[in-house]
Scaffold this motif. Structure first.
Motif, mmCIF file in Angstrom:
data_model
loop_
_atom_site.group_PDB
_atom_site.id
_atom_site.type_symbol
_atom_site.label_atom_id
_atom_site.label_comp_id
_atom_site.label_asym_id
_atom_site.label_seq_id
_atom_site.Cartn_x
_atom_site.Cartn_y
_atom_site.Cartn_z
ATOM 1 N N GLU A 280 7.018 -32.031 -53.109
ATOM 2 C CA GLU A 280 6.457 -33.240 -52.499
ATOM 3 C C GLU A 280 7.464 -33.892 -51.556
ATOM 4 O O GLU A 280 7.108 -34.331 -50.452
ATOM 5 C CB GLU A 280 6.047 -34.221 -53.603
ATOM 6 N N LYS A 281 8.731 -33.952 -51.959
ATOM 7 C CA LYS A 281 9.763 -34.513 -51.076
ATOM 8 C C LYS A 281 9.896 -33.701 -49.796
ATOM 9 O O LYS A 281 10.002 -34.263 -48.691
ATOM 10 C CB LYS A 281 11.113 -34.551 -51.814
ATOM 11 N N GLU A 282 9.891 -32.372 -49.940
ATOM 12 C CA GLU A 282 10.036 -31.516 -48.766
ATOM 13 C C GLU A 282 8.808 -31.598 -47.866
ATOM 14 O O GLU A 282 8.924 -31.550 -46.635
ATOM 15 C CB GLU A 282 10.291 -30.067 -49.210
ATOM 16 N N ARG A 283 7.615 -31.778 -48.471
ATOM 17 C CA ARG A 283 6.405 -31.930 -47.662
ATOM 18 C C ARG A 283 6.447 -33.220 -46.842
ATOM 19 O O ARG A 283 6.142 -33.227 -45.643
ATOM 20 C CB ARG A 283 5.172 -31.932 -48.571
ATOM 21 N N LEU A 284 6.836 -34.318 -47.490
ATOM 22 C CA LEU A 284 6.918 -35.602 -46.788
ATOM 23 C C LEU A 284 7.959 -35.546 -45.677
ATOM 24 O O LEU A 284 7.754 -36.097 -44.586
ATOM 25 C CB LEU A 284 7.255 -36.720 -47.777
ATOM 26 N N PHE A 285 9.087 -34.863 -45.940
ATOM 27 C CA PHE A 285 10.114 -34.750 -44.902
ATOM 28 C C PHE A 285 9.604 -33.913 -43.727
ATOM 29 O O PHE A 285 9.875 -34.232 -42.567
ATOM 30 C CB PHE A 285 11.386 -34.121 -45.472
ATOM 31 N N LEU A 286 8.862 -32.856 -44.021
ATOM 32 C CA LEU A 286 8.310 -32.021 -42.955
ATOM 33 C C LEU A 286 7.324 -32.809 -42.102
ATOM 34 O O LEU A 286 7.313 -32.699 -40.871
ATOM 35 C CB LEU A 286 7.646 -30.791 -43.556
ATOM 36 N N VAL A 287 6.493 -33.623 -42.748
ATOM 37 C CA VAL A 287 5.553 -34.466 -41.997
ATOM 38 C C VAL A 287 6.313 -35.415 -41.079
ATOM 39 O O VAL A 287 5.976 -35.577 -39.899
ATOM 40 C CB VAL A 287 4.650 -35.255 -42.973
ATOM 41 N N TYR A 288 7.379 -36.037 -41.624
ATOM 42 C CA TYR A 288 8.181 -36.950 -40.807
ATOM 43 C C TYR A 288 8.878 -36.209 -39.666
ATOM 44 O O TYR A 288 8.908 -36.690 -38.526
ATOM 45 C CB TYR A 288 9.225 -37.655 -41.682
ATOM 46 N N ALA A 289 9.433 -35.013 -39.954
ATOM 47 C CA ALA A 289 10.145 -34.255 -38.920
ATOM 48 C C ALA A 289 9.210 -33.863 -37.779
ATOM 49 O O ALA A 289 9.599 -33.905 -36.601
ATOM 50 C CB ALA A 289 10.776 -33.018 -39.550
ATOM 51 N N LYS A 290 7.963 -33.492 -38.109
ATOM 52 C CA LYS A 290 7.005 -33.140 -37.052
ATOM 53 C C LYS A 290 6.683 -34.348 -36.183
ATOM 54 O O LYS A 290 6.581 -34.238 -34.950
ATOM 55 C CB LYS A 290 5.722 -32.586 -37.678
ATOM 56 N N GLN A 291 6.535 -35.514 -36.818
ATOM 57 C CA GLN A 291 6.279 -36.735 -36.046
ATOM 58 C C GLN A 291 7.474 -37.068 -35.164
ATOM 59 O O GLN A 291 7.307 -37.441 -33.986
ATOM 60 C CB GLN A 291 5.983 -37.890 -37.018
ATOM 61 N N TRP A 292 8.697 -36.917 -35.701
ATOM 62 C CA TRP A 292 9.921 -37.175 -34.920
ATOM 63 C C TRP A 292 9.974 -36.241 -33.711
ATOM 64 O O TRP A 292 10.330 -36.654 -32.610
ATOM 65 C CB TRP A 292 11.137 -36.960 -35.815
#
Length: 666
Positions: A280-292
């Motif tokens: 879940e942490k890695e999924r949320l980070f991936l979502v944020y990284a794509k937005q960045w």
């Protein structure tokens, strides 16, 4: 229980050495003389053995001996760390048939046994080596909670004969738990895996990374009597990360035995919850990284061609197992203890680790493979990214503000190097592959063409991003040219930062169970003097054979060889400190050693490996060195000096200097 004759003999030798060390025989003679004077009656002719033993006990001699003789085990080749805060390294040289094991009864240990391997099919056709015959070997390296271990090397085979035991200390690092023995529940919360790295070493000393595996050991907590056996399938690395390379049979045992084991259901539930939380942490980070990334491209569409590495795997990148990791997780402040004294010495250490690009099967473009630190250190070589992340970690450990830079060199070749930011705003580039340092002085693009601009000495052309363990910043300046880049990292109009909280959520120590902990550095096990002598003797033999093939005789001058030592020490000192010192004395000594009418020639060269034959072949490719080795003339005297400088992880800088003097003939 009887001991085999060879073990009994070795045990006797250990006891004899301890008695000699304590001078027990001398103390017994003194007590015997004293007892005769004080206790022997005039009519008594001799003391009995019982009388003497009583006298020794009264004076504490027997107690002293028993305290000094520790329990000896023939099962464990590695000695556990004396304290949980002290990293300990073990090597083959320290492994003996009988090894002392200092067991702290208040600590909990995991005894990991490797009971052989099978299905290493790549070595199916290899014949069994004859006794004394050189052959390729496997070595298994382990890291667990600040402890490192290394197995004895075994010949490469389809069923390698691994039989090693490793005593791993399991402890709680929280305040107040240091002296309490961890129970099953406490150990279930310790998510650190046992990192196992398999290295192959060929007959020339070249190393290859075969496999890297993270062993989940907590299944033993739910096993009957705290003992379990596992079959570990090792997968290849890089492009072969989905291909099995072999199987290890492993046995796990808790010591002291567990009073109460957990149910296997509880253990499985805990592991599943940890994996779910990590995912879940890695999924949320991936979502944020794509937005960045979307926001970064909106600044300027040309940003899509810049080298902005958020994850480590080709365009997204990977470690040796093909697992995607955020690049910030490859960096962490790393303290070298007393093994390295200065940041520049750290740069030299990283520089002497070998450089090797990740292999690509079938040709094609460059394969990016960012290794975990243990895999990099165990094989003693890696790509530029491995060197840069290690150097950045060491510089952070020395208290500097350091970042890994990702960009290109000449001809658009992707590259990684290190940058430090001084408190005065000075920017210094550190090339991890050479140890060189460069001060960055930005050119001003607004100056008129006739204006003189600082000429860059560094080899870097463009820069896409910089990062460390806490920050990731993408270069959003109009040009990504290093020459005109402004390194004001706090200016968000020039550098787009990622959220530090987002980075911390997946890269902070203990944030996820998927991040491998950083291992401590190990001191070198190499004897620099012995290694220097061995290489020098081999080179003398190679030179003599080479000259014999040319029909030339060889006369060595030992004094001249000795006089070359200061020059080699000076060269290494300069590489480490960027300060030149000691050459004046060397030149004066050479002038005194070379008579009038004679000519002196010398050729220094530097290597990061210890293969004398390979080094000699490289030297012969230099016309100047070949001229010295093949020197013809009157009263020719040859000299060669080798100086090995050791660094942590058994890395070394090898300096060789060939020289000759001869009488000049007009």
């Amino acid at each position: 229980m009887s001991l085999p004759p060879e073990k009994a003999s070795e045990l006797k030798q250990l006891i004899h050495q301890q008695l000699s060390k304590m001078d027990v025989h001398g103390r017994i003679r003194e007590i015997l003389a004293e007892t005769i004077r004080e206790e022997l009656a005039p009519d008594q002719q001799q003391l009995s053995t019982e009388d003497l033993i009583k006298a020794l006990k009264r004076r504490g001699i027997i107690d002293d001996v028993m305290k000094e003789l520790n329990f000896v085990s023939d099962n464990v080749d590695q000695e556990p760390p004396s304290s949980p805060k002290q990293p300990v390294c073990f090597t083959d040289r320290q492994s003996t048939l009988l090894k002392k094991t200092n067991i702290d009864p208040t600590r909990r240990y995991l005894y990991l046994q490797v009971l052989g391997g099978k299905a290493f099919l790549e070595h199916l056709q290899e014949p069994e080596p004859l006794p004394g015959q050189a052959c390729s070997t496997f070595t298994l390296c382990l890291h667990f909670r600040n402890q490192r271990f290394r197995s004895k090397p075994v010949p490469c085979a389809c069923e390698p004969d691994f039989h090693d035991g490793f005593l791993l200390e399991v402890h709680r690092e929280n305040l107040g738990d240091g002296t309490r023995m961890a129970d099953s529940t406490a150990m279930l919360s310790i998510s650190d895996p046992v990192h196992m790295v398999l290295i192959k070493t060929d007959i020339f000393g070249e190393t290859t990374l075969v496999a890297s595996y993270f062993l989940e050991w907590r299944s033993v907590l739910g096993s009957e009597n705290g003992v379990t056996s596992l079959t570990v399938e090792l997968m290849g690395v890089g492009t072969e990360s989905k291909v099995s390379v072999g199987i290890l049979n492993v046995k796990l045992e808790m010591y002291p035995p567990l009073n109460q084991t957990l149910s296997q259901e509880v253990v499985n539930t805990q592991l599943a919850l940890e994996r779910q939380k990590t995912a879940e942490k890695e999924r949320l980070f991936l979502v944020y990284a794509k937005q960045w990334w979307r926001e970064y491209l909106q600044i300027r569409p040309s940003h899509s061609s810049r080298l902005v590495k958020i994850f480590a795997q080709v365009v997204v990148q990977a470690d040796e197992n093909g697992i995607n990791r955020p690049v910030c997780s490859y960096v962490k402040p790393l303290r070298a203890g007393r093994l390295l004294d200065t940041p520049r010495q750290a740069a030299r250490f990283v520089n002497v680790l070998g450089y090797e690009r990740a292999p690509v099967i079938g040709g094609g473009g460059r394969q990016e493979q960012w290794c975990t630190l243990l895999a990099f250190l165990c094989r003693n070589k890696g790509d530029c990214e491995d060197h840069a992340t290690l150097l950045c970690s060491l510089l952070l450990g020395f208290g500097l503000e350091a970042f890994v830079c990702v960009g290109t060199k000449a001809k658009g070749v992707p590259h990684a190097w290190v940058m430090t930011c001084g408190t005065d705003g000075a920017i210094t580039f550190w090339e991890s592959l050479t140890g060189h340092r460069y001060i960055h002085k930005p050119a001003s693009p607004d100056e008129p063409p006739a204006a003189e601009q600082p000429k860059p000495l560094y080899p870097y052309r463009t820069i896409g991003c910089v990062f460390n363990h806490q920050m990731f910043l993408g270069n959003c300046q109009p040009s990504d040219s290093v020459e005109i880049c402004v390194f004001d990292l706090n200016d968000e109009s020039k550098w787009k930062p990622m959220s530090e909280e987002a980075i911390k959520s997946v890269c902070a120590p203990g944030a996820t169970v998927s991040l491998p902990p950083f291992p401590p550095l190990c001191a070198s096990t190499m004897d620099a003097s012995v290694t220097s002598n061995e290489i020098e003797m081999q080179l003398r033999l190679l030179v003599s054979e080479h000259r014999k093939d040319l029909g030339l005789t060889t006369v060595w001058e030992d004094q001249l060889s000795y006089l070359l030592s200061p020059a080699l020490a000076s060269y290494e000192f300069e590489r480490t400190t960027s300060i030149s010192a000691g050459n004046e004395e060397f030149q004066d000594a050479i002038r005194r050693a070379v008579p009038d009418g004679h000519t002196f020639k010398g050729f220094p060269i530097h290597f990061v490996y210890r293969n004398a034959r390979r080094a000699f072949a490289t030297c012969l490719r230099s016309p100047f060195c070949e001229e010295i080795i093949c020197c013809r003339g009157d009263q020719v005297r040859l000299a060669v000096r080798v100086r090995v400088f050791t660094y942590p992880e058994s890395a070394c800088a090898v300096w060789i200097m060939f020289a000759c003097k001869y009488r000049s003939v007009l």
